[in-house]
Motif scaffolding. Structure first.
Motif, PDB file in Angstrom:
ATOM      1  N   GLY A 246     -53.498  46.287  47.047  1.00  0.00           N
ATOM      2  CA  GLY A 246     -54.913  47.046  46.948  1.00  0.00           C
ATOM      3  C   GLY A 246     -54.513  47.259  45.038  1.00  0.00           C
ATOM      4  N   GLY A 247     -53.792  46.440  44.362  1.00  0.00           N
ATOM      5  CA  GLY A 247     -53.819  46.029  42.887  1.00  0.00           C
ATOM      6  C   GLY A 247     -52.672  46.468  42.164  1.00  0.00           C
ATOM      7  N   LEU A 248     -51.489  46.960  43.067  1.00  0.00           N
ATOM      8  CA  LEU A 248     -50.048  47.166  42.638  1.00  0.00           C
ATOM      9  C   LEU A 248     -49.447  45.159  42.126  1.00  0.00           C
ATOM     10  CD1 LEU A 248     -47.794  48.394  43.170  1.00  0.00           C
ATOM     11  CD2 LEU A 248     -47.168  47.673  44.924  1.00  0.00           C
ATOM     12  N   SER A 249     -50.094  44.532  43.011  1.00  0.00           N
ATOM     13  CA  SER A 249     -49.192  43.244  42.811  1.00  0.00           C
ATOM     14  C   SER A 249     -49.691  43.219  40.932  1.00  0.00           C
ATOM     15  CB  SER A 249     -49.693  41.721  43.529  1.00  0.00           C
ATOM     16  OG  SER A 249     -51.349  41.850  42.939  1.00  0.00           O
ATOM     17  N   SER A 250     -50.289  43.524  40.190  1.00  0.00           N
ATOM     18  CA  SER A 250     -51.400  43.026  39.495  1.00  0.00           C
ATOM     19  C   SER A 250     -51.193  43.806  37.878  1.00  0.00           C
ATOM     20  CB  SER A 250     -52.715  42.690  38.946  1.00  0.00           C
ATOM     21  OG  SER A 250     -53.661  44.023  40.055  1.00  0.00           O
ATOM     22  N   LEU A 251     -50.889  45.233  39.082  1.00  0.00           N
ATOM     23  CA  LEU A 251     -49.978  45.684  38.273  1.00  0.00           C
ATOM     24  C   LEU A 251     -48.900  45.958  37.794  1.00  0.00           C
ATOM     25  CD1 LEU A 251     -50.253  48.998  36.917  1.00  0.00           C
ATOM     26  CD2 LEU A 251     -49.151  49.820  39.228  1.00  0.00           C
ATOM     27  N   LEU A 252     -47.746  45.455  38.490  1.00  0.00           N
ATOM     28  CA  LEU A 252     -46.166  45.312  38.061  1.00  0.00           C
ATOM     29  C   LEU A 252     -46.891  43.831  37.182  1.00  0.00           C
ATOM     30  CD1 LEU A 252     -44.882  45.441  41.288  1.00  0.00           C
ATOM     31  CD2 LEU A 252     -44.937  47.316  40.407  1.00  0.00           C
ATOM     32  N   SER A 253     -47.422  42.888  37.507  1.00  0.00           N
ATOM     33  CA  SER A 253     -47.083  41.923  36.223  1.00  0.00           C
ATOM     34  C   SER A 253     -47.846  42.312  35.053  1.00  0.00           C
ATOM     35  CB  SER A 253     -48.137  40.287  36.994  1.00  0.00           C
ATOM     36  OG  SER A 253     -47.996  40.369  38.292  1.00  0.00           O
ATOM     37  N   MET A 254     -48.617  43.483  34.796  1.00  0.00           N
ATOM     38  CA  MET A 254     -49.161  43.718  33.547  1.00  0.00           C
ATOM     39  C   MET A 254     -47.962  44.781  33.360  1.00  0.00           C
ATOM     40  SD  MET A 254     -52.778  44.157  34.101  1.00  0.00           S
ATOM     41  CE  MET A 254     -54.393  43.202  34.578  1.00  0.00           C
ATOM     42  N   LEU A 255     -47.706  45.399  33.749  1.00  0.00           N
ATOM     43  CA  LEU A 255     -45.809  46.127  33.726  1.00  0.00           C
ATOM     44  C   LEU A 255     -44.290  45.232  32.909  1.00  0.00           C
ATOM     45  CD1 LEU A 255     -46.129  49.327  35.576  1.00  0.00           C
ATOM     46  CD2 LEU A 255     -46.989  49.069  34.077  1.00  0.00           C
ATOM     47  N   ASN A 256     -44.819  44.357  33.560  1.00  0.00           N
ATOM     48  CA  ASN A 256     -43.888  43.604  33.053  1.00  0.00           C
ATOM     49  C   ASN A 256     -44.120  42.243  32.353  1.00  0.00           C
ATOM     50  OD1 ASN A 256     -41.188  43.881  34.534  1.00  0.00           O
ATOM     51  ND2 ASN A 256     -42.924  44.188  36.195  1.00  0.00           N
ATOM     52  N   SER A 257     -45.113  42.040  31.657  1.00  0.00           N
ATOM     53  CA  SER A 257     -45.800  41.087  31.004  1.00  0.00           C
ATOM     54  C   SER A 257     -44.536  40.405  30.088  1.00  0.00           C
ATOM     55  CB  SER A 257     -47.261  42.279  30.269  1.00  0.00           C
ATOM     56  OG  SER A 257     -47.544  40.695  29.327  1.00  0.00           O
ATOM     57  N   CYS A 258     -44.701  39.426  29.312  1.00  0.00           N
ATOM     58  CA  CYS A 258     -43.544  39.067  28.404  1.00  0.00           C
ATOM     59  C   CYS A 258     -44.534  39.579  26.505  1.00  0.00           C
ATOM     60  CB  CYS A 258     -42.589  38.052  28.528  1.00  0.00           C
ATOM     61  SG  CYS A 258     -43.645  36.864  28.273  1.00  0.00           S
ATOM     62  N   ALA A 259     -45.765  39.802  26.514  1.00  0.00           N
ATOM     63  CA  ALA A 259     -46.358  39.513  25.383  1.00  0.00           C
ATOM     64  C   ALA A 259     -46.213  40.739  24.521  1.00  0.00           C
ATOM     65  CB  ALA A 259     -47.907  39.221  25.814  1.00  0.00           C
ATOM     66  N   SER A 260     -45.999  41.079  23.723  1.00  0.00           N
ATOM     67  CA  SER A 260     -45.314  42.503  23.142  1.00  0.00           C
ATOM     68  C   SER A 260     -46.141  43.638  22.830  1.00  0.00           C
ATOM     69  CB  SER A 260     -44.405  42.051  22.296  1.00  0.00           C
ATOM     70  OG  SER A 260     -43.344  41.958  22.275  1.00  0.00           O
ATOM     71  N   GLY A 261     -47.752  43.303  22.961  1.00  0.00           N
ATOM     72  CA  GLY A 261     -48.251  44.029  22.144  1.00  0.00           C
ATOM     73  C   GLY A 261     -49.061  44.839  23.461  1.00  0.00           C
ATOM     74  N   VAL A 262     -49.416  44.078  24.676  1.00  0.00           N
ATOM     75  CA  VAL A 262     -49.267  44.887  26.219  1.00  0.00           C
ATOM     76  C   VAL A 262     -48.895  46.106  26.808  1.00  0.00           C
ATOM     77  CG1 VAL A 262     -50.594  44.328  28.245  1.00  0.00           C
ATOM     78  CG2 VAL A 262     -50.273  42.930  26.482  1.00  0.00           C
ATOM     79  N   SER A 263     -50.048  47.382  26.937  1.00  0.00           N
ATOM     80  CA  SER A 263     -50.048  48.573  27.559  1.00  0.00           C
ATOM     81  C   SER A 263     -50.945  48.637  28.099  1.00  0.00           C
ATOM     82  CB  SER A 263     -50.205  50.165  26.683  1.00  0.00           C
ATOM     83  OG  SER A 263     -51.538  49.746  26.075  1.00  0.00           O
ATOM     84  N   VAL A 264     -50.499  49.124  29.490  1.00  0.00           N
ATOM     85  CA  VAL A 264     -51.000  49.103  31.146  1.00  0.00           C
ATOM     86  C   VAL A 264     -51.586  50.974  31.140  1.00  0.00           C
ATOM     87  CG1 VAL A 264     -50.873  48.643  33.093  1.00  0.00           C
ATOM     88  CG2 VAL A 264     -50.012  47.209  31.611  1.00  0.00           C
ATOM     89  N   VAL A 265     -52.595  50.952  31.737  1.00  0.00           N
ATOM     90  CA  VAL A 265     -53.613  51.964  32.442  1.00  0.00           C
ATOM     91  C   VAL A 265     -53.369  51.957  34.213  1.00  0.00           C
ATOM     92  CG1 VAL A 265     -54.796  52.314  30.803  1.00  0.00           C
ATOM     93  CG2 VAL A 265     -55.696  51.633  32.921  1.00  0.00           C
ATOM     94  N   ASN A 266     -53.570  53.045  34.855  1.00  0.00           N
ATOM     95  CA  ASN A 266     -53.860  52.930  36.326  1.00  0.00           C
ATOM     96  C   ASN A 266     -54.436  51.584  36.793  1.00  0.00           C
ATOM     97  OD1 ASN A 266     -52.540  53.368  38.607  1.00  0.00           O
ATOM     98  ND2 ASN A 266     -52.776  55.922  38.988  1.00  0.00           N
TER      99      ASN A 266
END
Length: 248
Positions: free
Chosen positions: A211-231
Protein backbone atom coordinates in the motif's frame (compact mmCIF):
# COMPACT_ATOMS: atom_id res chain seq x y z
CA UNK A 1 -8.87 37.87 6.34
CA UNK A 2 -5.16 38.32 5.84
CA UNK A 3 -2.74 40.90 7.24
CA UNK A 4 -3.38 43.24 4.29
CA UNK A 5 -7.16 43.13 4.87
CA UNK A 6 -6.76 43.91 8.58
CA UNK A 7 -4.41 46.80 7.86
CA UNK A 8 -6.88 48.28 5.34
CA UNK A 9 -9.70 47.82 7.84
CA UNK A 10 -7.83 49.62 10.62
CA UNK A 11 -6.82 52.43 8.27
CA UNK A 12 -10.46 52.78 7.22
CA UNK A 13 -11.56 53.09 10.86
CA UNK A 14 -8.81 55.63 11.55
CA UNK A 15 -9.80 57.77 8.56
CA UNK A 16 -13.52 57.54 9.39
CA UNK A 17 -14.39 55.75 6.14
CA UNK A 18 -15.43 52.65 8.09
CA UNK A 19 -17.60 52.75 11.19
CA UNK A 20 -16.47 50.85 14.30
CA UNK A 21 -19.61 48.68 14.22
CA UNK A 22 -18.90 47.70 10.62
CA UNK A 23 -15.29 46.84 11.47
CA UNK A 24 -16.41 44.76 14.46
CA UNK A 25 -18.78 42.81 12.21
CA UNK A 26 -15.91 42.02 9.86
CA UNK A 27 -13.62 40.67 12.59
CA UNK A 28 -16.15 39.04 14.92
CA UNK A 29 -15.27 35.55 13.61
CA UNK A 30 -11.58 35.94 14.44
CA UNK A 31 -9.82 33.79 15.42
CA UNK A 32 -12.32 31.02 14.57
CA UNK A 33 -15.96 30.29 13.81
CA UNK A 34 -17.65 27.55 15.83
CA UNK A 35 -20.05 25.47 13.70
CA UNK A 36 -20.44 22.95 16.57
CA UNK A 37 -19.12 20.06 14.45
CA UNK A 38 -16.13 22.13 13.25
CA UNK A 39 -14.20 25.23 14.27
CA UNK A 40 -13.16 27.15 11.15
CA UNK A 41 -9.71 28.66 11.63
CA UNK A 42 -10.17 32.15 10.16
CA UNK A 43 -6.88 33.25 11.70
CA UNK A 44 -4.73 30.73 9.83
CA UNK A 45 -3.81 32.90 6.84
CA UNK A 46 -2.65 35.65 9.20
CA UNK A 47 -0.48 33.16 11.13
CA UNK A 48 0.98 31.00 8.36
CA UNK A 49 0.21 32.76 5.09
CA UNK A 50 -2.39 30.33 3.71
CA UNK A 51 -6.05 29.81 4.65
CA UNK A 52 -7.43 26.59 6.10
CA UNK A 53 -7.97 23.70 3.66
CA UNK A 54 -10.90 21.27 3.96
CA UNK A 55 -10.05 17.57 4.15
CA UNK A 56 -13.32 15.93 3.08
CA UNK A 57 -12.69 12.26 3.80
CA UNK A 58 -14.48 11.24 6.99
CA UNK A 59 -16.82 14.24 6.88
CA UNK A 60 -20.44 14.03 5.81
CA UNK A 61 -21.68 15.77 2.69
CA UNK A 62 -23.65 18.19 4.86
CA UNK A 63 -20.63 19.03 7.01
CA UNK A 64 -18.44 19.85 4.02
CA UNK A 65 -21.21 21.89 2.41
CA UNK A 66 -21.79 23.91 5.58
CA UNK A 67 -18.07 24.53 6.08
CA UNK A 68 -17.74 25.80 2.52
CA UNK A 69 -20.92 27.87 2.85
CA UNK A 70 -19.38 29.74 5.78
CA UNK A 71 -15.95 30.04 4.17
CA UNK A 72 -17.55 31.64 1.13
CA UNK A 73 -18.50 34.63 3.30
CA UNK A 74 -14.78 35.43 3.50
CA UNK A 75 -12.43 36.69 0.78
CA UNK A 76 -10.08 33.70 0.71
CA UNK A 77 -9.82 31.12 -2.05
CA UNK A 78 -11.12 27.70 -0.99
CA UNK A 79 -9.58 24.27 -1.47
CA UNK A 80 -11.19 20.99 -0.48
CA UNK A 81 -9.26 17.72 -0.87
CA UNK A 82 -10.38 14.08 -1.08
CA UNK A 83 -13.82 15.17 -2.25
CA UNK A 84 -16.35 12.78 -3.80
CA UNK A 85 -18.78 13.42 -6.66
CA UNK A 86 -21.59 13.57 -4.09
CA UNK A 87 -19.80 16.28 -2.13
CA UNK A 88 -19.12 18.27 -5.29
CA UNK A 89 -22.79 18.10 -6.31
CA UNK A 90 -23.77 19.51 -2.90
CA UNK A 91 -21.17 22.29 -3.14
CA UNK A 92 -22.35 23.23 -6.64
CA UNK A 93 -25.80 23.90 -5.19
CA UNK A 94 -24.35 26.76 -3.13
CA UNK A 95 -21.58 27.84 -5.52
CA UNK A 96 -21.85 27.49 -9.28
CA UNK A 97 -18.23 28.62 -9.66
CA UNK A 98 -16.84 25.60 -7.81
CA UNK A 99 -14.46 23.53 -9.94
CA UNK A 100 -13.98 19.80 -9.48
CA UNK A 101 -10.89 17.86 -10.47
CA UNK A 102 -12.39 14.39 -10.43
CA UNK A 103 -9.07 12.60 -10.85
CA UNK A 104 -7.38 14.61 -8.09
CA UNK A 105 -10.59 14.65 -5.97
CA UNK A 106 -10.25 18.38 -5.27
CA UNK A 107 -12.78 21.21 -5.21
CA UNK A 108 -11.54 24.75 -5.77
CA UNK A 109 -13.41 28.03 -5.41
CA UNK A 110 -11.60 31.21 -6.43
CA UNK A 111 -12.76 34.27 -4.53
CA UNK A 112 -9.79 36.38 -5.65
CA UNK A 113 -7.03 36.18 -8.24
CA UNK A 114 -3.62 35.26 -6.87
CA UNK A 115 -0.56 36.80 -8.54
CA UNK A 116 1.36 33.81 -9.87
CA UNK A 117 5.01 33.33 -9.00
CA UNK A 118 7.67 33.99 -11.63
CA UNK A 119 9.41 30.74 -10.66
CA UNK A 120 7.58 27.44 -10.95
CA UNK A 121 7.12 24.07 -9.26
CA UNK A 122 7.84 21.00 -11.39
CA UNK A 123 5.61 18.05 -10.57
CA UNK A 124 7.08 14.83 -11.94
CA UNK A 125 5.36 11.45 -11.91
CA UNK A 126 6.69 7.96 -12.53
CA UNK A 127 3.54 6.53 -14.11
CA UNK A 128 0.04 7.33 -15.28
CA UNK A 129 -1.33 5.41 -12.29
CA UNK A 130 0.17 8.10 -10.04
CA UNK A 131 -1.94 10.86 -11.63
CA UNK A 132 -4.57 11.13 -8.85
CA UNK A 133 -1.82 12.22 -6.44
CA UNK A 134 -0.25 14.43 -9.11
CA UNK A 135 -3.54 16.21 -9.75
CA UNK A 136 -4.08 16.84 -6.03
CA UNK A 137 -0.62 18.43 -5.92
CA UNK A 138 -1.25 20.48 -9.07
CA UNK A 139 -4.54 21.92 -7.83
CA UNK A 140 -3.02 22.72 -4.43
CA UNK A 141 0.01 24.46 -5.91
CA UNK A 142 -2.08 26.50 -8.34
CA UNK A 143 -4.64 27.79 -5.86
CA UNK A 144 -1.77 28.83 -3.58
CA UNK A 145 -0.53 31.08 -6.38
CA UNK A 146 2.23 29.04 -8.02
CA UNK A 147 3.12 28.40 -11.62
CA UNK A 148 3.28 24.65 -12.27
CA UNK A 149 4.95 22.47 -14.89
CA UNK A 150 3.63 18.90 -14.98
CA UNK A 151 5.86 16.11 -16.32
CA UNK A 152 4.10 12.75 -16.27
CA UNK A 153 4.92 9.10 -16.97
CA UNK A 154 8.72 9.42 -16.91
CA UNK A 155 9.55 6.55 -14.56
CA UNK A 156 12.77 4.57 -14.38
CA UNK A 157 11.51 1.75 -16.62
CA UNK A 158 12.11 4.19 -19.50
CA UNK A 159 14.64 6.64 -18.12
CA UNK A 160 15.10 8.33 -21.53
CA UNK A 161 11.64 9.88 -21.07
CA UNK A 162 12.88 11.68 -17.95
CA UNK A 163 16.13 12.82 -19.57
CA UNK A 164 14.16 14.34 -22.47
CA UNK A 165 12.45 16.73 -20.01
CA UNK A 166 15.41 17.39 -17.76
CA UNK A 167 15.83 21.02 -18.83
CA UNK A 168 12.30 21.87 -17.64
CA UNK A 169 12.82 19.99 -14.37
CA UNK A 170 16.16 21.62 -13.66
CA UNK A 171 14.76 25.10 -14.26
CA UNK A 172 12.13 24.72 -11.50
CA UNK A 173 12.70 26.27 -8.09
CA UNK A 174 11.46 23.14 -6.34
CA UNK A 175 10.52 19.69 -7.64
CA UNK A 176 7.83 17.27 -6.49
CA UNK A 177 8.40 13.65 -7.50
CA UNK A 178 5.44 11.27 -7.31
CA UNK A 179 6.11 7.54 -7.60
CA UNK A 180 4.77 4.19 -6.48
CA UNK A 181 6.16 0.68 -6.96
CA UNK A 182 9.76 0.85 -5.60
CA UNK A 183 9.84 4.67 -5.59
CA UNK A 184 13.18 4.90 -7.38
CA UNK A 185 12.35 8.01 -9.40
CA UNK A 186 12.86 10.38 -6.46
CA UNK A 187 16.48 9.24 -6.02
CA UNK A 188 17.17 9.50 -9.75
CA UNK A 189 15.81 13.05 -9.94
CA UNK A 190 17.59 13.98 -6.71
CA UNK A 191 20.90 12.93 -8.24
CA UNK A 192 20.37 15.09 -11.35
CA UNK A 193 19.27 18.46 -9.97
CA UNK A 194 20.50 21.18 -7.60
CA UNK A 195 17.01 22.06 -6.34
CA UNK A 196 15.05 20.67 -3.38
CA UNK A 197 13.09 17.52 -4.19
CA UNK A 198 9.93 16.62 -2.30
CA UNK A 199 9.14 12.93 -2.79
CA UNK A 200 5.58 11.59 -2.62
CA UNK A 201 5.27 7.80 -2.33
CA UNK A 202 2.02 6.46 -3.74
CA UNK A 203 0.04 3.33 -2.96
CA UNK A 204 0.43 2.17 -6.58
CA UNK A 205 1.96 -1.30 -6.87
CA UNK A 206 1.45 -5.03 -6.40
CA UNK A 207 1.13 -6.82 -3.08
CA UNK A 208 4.69 -6.46 -1.83
CA UNK A 209 4.31 -2.69 -2.31
CA UNK A 210 2.31 -2.87 0.97
CA UNK A 211 0.00 0.00 0.00
CA UNK A 212 2.88 2.39 -0.63
CA UNK A 213 5.14 1.36 2.25
CA UNK A 214 7.86 0.03 -0.06
CA UNK A 215 8.09 3.31 -2.00
CA UNK A 216 7.95 5.30 1.26
CA UNK A 217 10.89 3.37 2.72
CA UNK A 218 12.87 3.63 -0.53
CA UNK A 219 12.41 7.39 -0.59
CA UNK A 220 13.28 7.75 3.09
CA UNK A 221 16.47 5.77 2.45
CA UNK A 222 17.43 7.72 -0.67
CA UNK A 223 21.16 8.35 -1.05
CA UNK A 224 20.39 11.56 -2.97
CA UNK A 225 20.96 14.24 -0.36
CA UNK A 226 18.37 16.79 -1.49
CA UNK A 227 15.33 14.52 -1.17
CA UNK A 228 12.73 14.98 1.57
CA UNK A 229 9.61 12.84 1.87
CA UNK A 230 5.93 13.33 2.74
CA UNK A 231 3.40 10.67 3.62
CA UNK A 232 1.90 8.12 1.23
CA UNK A 233 -0.40 9.69 -1.42
CA UNK A 234 -0.03 13.13 0.20
CA UNK A 235 0.02 15.33 -2.89
CA UNK A 236 -1.48 18.18 -0.90
CA UNK A 237 1.27 18.16 1.73
CA UNK A 238 3.99 18.08 -0.92
CA UNK A 239 2.50 20.99 -2.84
CA UNK A 240 1.94 23.05 0.30
CA UNK A 241 5.60 22.70 1.29
CA UNK A 242 6.73 23.30 -2.29
CA UNK A 243 4.69 26.52 -2.36
CA UNK A 244 6.45 27.81 0.76
CA UNK A 245 9.84 27.06 -0.83
CA UNK A 246 8.83 28.55 -4.18
CA UNK A 247 7.89 31.84 -2.52
CA UNK A 248 11.05 32.26 -0.42
Amino acid sequence: MDSKNIKELLEGVKSGEIQIAEAMAKIEDLPFKDLEFAKIDNHRQIRVGYPEVIYCEGKTVEQVRDIIKFMMTKDNNILATRASDEIYDAVREICEDAKYNRLGRTITIRKKEEKLTDSYIAIVSAGTSDLPVVEEAVETAKILGNRVEKIIDVGVAGIHRLLARLDIIRSAKVIIVVAGMEGALASVVGGLVNKPVIAVPTSVGYGANFGGLSSLLSMLNSCASGVSVVNIDNGFGAAYNASIINKL
